[in-house]
Write an enzyme that holds these catalytic residues in place. Sequence first.
Site, mmCIF file in Angstrom:
data_model
loop_
_atom_site.group_PDB
_atom_site.id
_atom_site.type_symbol
_atom_site.label_atom_id
_atom_site.label_comp_id
_atom_site.label_asym_id
_atom_site.label_seq_id
_atom_site.Cartn_x
_atom_site.Cartn_y
_atom_site.Cartn_z
ATOM 1 N N GLY A 127 -4.367 -4.585 6.129
ATOM 2 C CA GLY A 127 -3.416 -4.453 7.244
ATOM 3 C C GLY A 127 -3.408 -2.864 7.655
ATOM 4 O O GLY A 127 -4.363 -2.060 7.150
ATOM 5 N N ASN A 173 -10.104 5.495 1.473
ATOM 6 C CA ASN A 173 -10.407 5.686 2.876
ATOM 7 C C ASN A 173 -11.936 6.261 2.774
ATOM 8 O O ASN A 173 -11.715 7.862 3.770
ATOM 9 C CB ASN A 173 -9.108 5.985 3.735
ATOM 10 C CG ASN A 173 -8.473 4.730 3.929
ATOM 11 O OD1 ASN A 173 -7.535 5.073 2.873
ATOM 12 N ND2 ASN A 173 -8.316 3.293 4.935
ATOM 13 N N ASP A 230 -14.263 -1.675 2.834
ATOM 14 C CA ASP A 230 -13.610 -2.009 3.888
ATOM 15 C C ASP A 230 -13.527 -1.541 5.501
ATOM 16 O O ASP A 230 -14.443 -2.650 5.711
ATOM 17 C CB ASP A 230 -11.654 -1.235 3.519
ATOM 18 C CG ASP A 230 -10.292 -1.017 4.698
ATOM 19 O OD1 ASP A 230 -11.077 -2.065 6.082
ATOM 20 O OD2 ASP A 230 -9.712 -0.546 5.263
ATOM 21 N N LYS A 271 -0.930 -0.406 -4.041
ATOM 22 C CA LYS A 271 -2.705 0.192 -4.126
ATOM 23 C C LYS A 271 -1.640 1.279 -4.211
ATOM 24 O O LYS A 271 -0.468 1.413 -3.330
ATOM 25 C CB LYS A 271 -2.123 -0.855 -2.340
ATOM 26 C CG LYS A 271 -3.457 0.417 -1.721
ATOM 27 C CD LYS A 271 -4.936 -0.905 -1.045
ATOM 28 C CE LYS A 271 -4.390 0.346 0.475
ATOM 29 N NZ LYS A 271 -5.471 -0.764 1.138
ATOM 30 N N GLU A 296 -11.206 0.468 -3.480
ATOM 31 C CA GLU A 296 -12.013 0.375 -2.489
ATOM 32 C C GLU A 296 -11.744 1.682 -1.122
ATOM 33 O O GLU A 296 -11.796 2.433 -1.950
ATOM 34 C CB GLU A 296 -9.794 0.056 -1.368
ATOM 35 C CG GLU A 296 -10.541 -0.673 -0.090
ATOM 36 C CD GLU A 296 -8.900 -0.828 0.816
ATOM 37 O OE1 GLU A 296 -8.380 -1.240 -0.378
ATOM 38 O OE2 GLU A 296 -8.835 -1.517 1.981
ATOM 39 N N ASP A 336 -7.388 3.297 -3.368
ATOM 40 C CA ASP A 336 -7.842 3.345 -1.868
ATOM 41 C C ASP A 336 -8.466 4.570 -1.270
ATOM 42 O O ASP A 336 -7.310 4.891 -1.207
ATOM 43 C CB ASP A 336 -7.270 2.512 -0.822
ATOM 44 C CG ASP A 336 -7.248 1.889 0.736
ATOM 45 O OD1 ASP A 336 -9.411 3.655 0.689
ATOM 46 O OD2 ASP A 336 -7.184 2.072 1.879
ATOM 47 N N SER A 384 0.968 -1.129 -0.044
ATOM 48 C CA SER A 384 -0.037 -0.254 -0.012
ATOM 49 C C SER A 384 1.085 0.876 -0.357
ATOM 50 O O SER A 384 1.574 1.262 0.632
ATOM 51 C CB SER A 384 -0.773 -0.231 1.170
ATOM 52 O OG SER A 384 -1.720 1.197 1.203
ATOM 53 N N LYS A 441 -3.153 4.937 -2.233
ATOM 54 C CA LYS A 441 -4.087 5.941 -2.173
ATOM 55 C C LYS A 441 -4.919 7.087 -2.829
ATOM 56 O O LYS A 441 -3.756 7.695 -3.256
ATOM 57 C CB LYS A 441 -3.088 6.425 -0.133
ATOM 58 C CG LYS A 441 -3.364 5.261 0.860
ATOM 59 C CD LYS A 441 -4.912 4.476 1.776
ATOM 60 C CE LYS A 441 -3.926 3.356 2.211
ATOM 61 N NZ LYS A 441 -5.031 3.045 2.683
ATOM 62 N N LYS A 487 -10.564 -7.791 8.193
ATOM 63 C CA LYS A 487 -8.511 -7.130 8.887
ATOM 64 C C LYS A 487 -10.284 -7.673 9.966
ATOM 65 O O LYS A 487 -10.944 -7.446 10.025
ATOM 66 C CB LYS A 487 -8.741 -6.108 9.003
ATOM 67 C CG LYS A 487 -8.474 -4.898 7.910
ATOM 68 C CD LYS A 487 -8.034 -3.472 7.765
ATOM 69 C CE LYS A 487 -7.854 -2.525 6.384
ATOM 70 N NZ LYS A 487 -7.713 -1.261 6.797
HETATM 71 O O1 SMG Z 1 -0.393 -2.253 6.304
HETATM 72 O O2 SMG Z 1 0.082 -1.939 4.209
HETATM 73 C C1 SMG Z 1 -0.949 -1.936 5.605
HETATM 74 C C2 SMG Z 1 -1.563 -0.689 5.401
HETATM 75 C C3 SMG Z 1 -2.221 -0.720 4.959
HETATM 76 O O3 SMG Z 1 -3.074 0.874 3.651
HETATM 77 C C4 SMG Z 1 -3.005 -0.179 4.252
HETATM 78 N N1 SMG Z 1 -3.993 0.043 5.613
HETATM 79 O O4 SMG Z 1 -7.197 1.393 4.759
HETATM 80 O O5 SMG Z 1 -6.999 -0.252 3.909
HETATM 81 C C5 SMG Z 1 -6.194 0.755 4.938
HETATM 82 C C6 SMG Z 1 -5.470 0.733 5.584
HETATM 83 C C7 SMG Z 1 -5.842 1.855 7.117
HETATM 84 C C8 SMG Z 1 -4.189 1.977 8.165
HETATM 85 S S1 SMG Z 1 -4.055 4.055 7.343
HETATM 86 C C9 SMG Z 1 -3.543 4.772 8.695
HETATM 87 MG MG MG Z 2 -8.485 0.014 3.664
#
Ligand code: SMG
Ligand code: MG
Length: 370
Positions: free
Chosen positions: A287, A187, A235, A157, A210, A185, A131, A159, A259
């Site tokens: 993750g 969020n 997610d 991935k 995502e 992603d 990510s 962001k 998760k």
């Molecule tokens: O653990 O590789 C990892 C991070 C993966 O992008 C990641 N996590 O929304 O999926 C998600 C984010 C949440 C944590 S962001 C601080």
């Molecule tokens: Mg996510």
Amino acid sequence: MRVAMPLRRPFRTSFGTQTSRDILLVRVEGVADGAATIGWGECVAMDEPRYSAEYVAGAAAVIEHFFVPELLRAGDLRADGVAPLLAVFEGHPMAKASLEMAVLDAELRVAGRSFAEHLGAVRDRVPAGVSVGITDTVGQLLDQVAGYLDDGYLRIKLKIEPGVDIERVAAVRERFGDGLTLQVDANAAYSLDDAAHLAQLDAFDLLLIEQPLATDDLRHHSLLATRMRTPICLDESILSAKGAADAIALGACSIVNIKAGRVGGYLEAVRVHDVCQVHGVPVWCGGMLETGLGRAANVALAALPGFTLPGDTSASDRYWIRDLTEPFVLGSDGHVAVPSGPGLGVEPIPDMLAEVTTSSTWLPAGGAQR
Ligand code: SMG
Ligand code: MG
């Protein structure tokens, strides 16, 4: 106990920038099948309530004041009893998950069984994705992606957030070609009003988008799914196996990120997997910037049969200069090995744990000792 772990590089998402992790670890001591045992749990709550309502200090408080007293009152405890006992309390799935994880680890260490075996793994290694946070410039993004591809990651991935989306995806596609397995992603940073804008992503043959919309907005996700071709993966919105079934029935997603922390534990995570498998919905393991403890459990989960897409199960060195456990490494085939030892199959390295521990509280039946 709480540990402070600096991240190798800052990680920016649509809800903020992380430069280090303040992580709550749970260590349980007990007796299982007549043998003394210990177990480790990792709470994935972030330091601020932005990804979800949970945050690390809140998780520590609810564990100390409500969850551990409730579990101690119950007396004999097995991992599959943790979630039912804690179900009397609303919310706090990440805090609950960390306790179940620790009890499960303790139990499995005595039984000589691995997490992978117990959860139903069918593979001994899992494909790893990575990510990539939002960068200040397109050039920095391309450099980071190039570095991760050199490392051997099998999918990228990105962001995204409003204003930092289409042209970033276009630049990565242009530079690395159609062969790159690419997903994004958001969020929860967009609204349904952005549907036409997001549909521009359809030109880039993404594996998925995502969580484009708000956590509680299943209906708008299902409408968005009719307005863009890129598959929608949820997610933040998926909080249980039942919630996954609802989201699938509504057409809100065609792929699910699992998760364990978000759904209240690894046992519920397996049930989310099972529901998705019944509906033919592919899943992958998300993750939360875990240490080697959480990573061990995630990699075991990711080895279940329905996990058909690469997860955010990157190697230790993507996150940390030095992990809390023996590091997880990326094989030359872009896979990470699933631990096979009893329980998590890894434990904290004592001097490393001592170095990063910022506080610890012991919660015996009589009350907290700091
Ligand atoms: O653990 O590789 C990892 C991070 C993966 O992008 C990641 N996590 O929304 O999926 C998600 C984010 C949440 C944590 S962001 C601080
Ligand atoms: Mg996510």
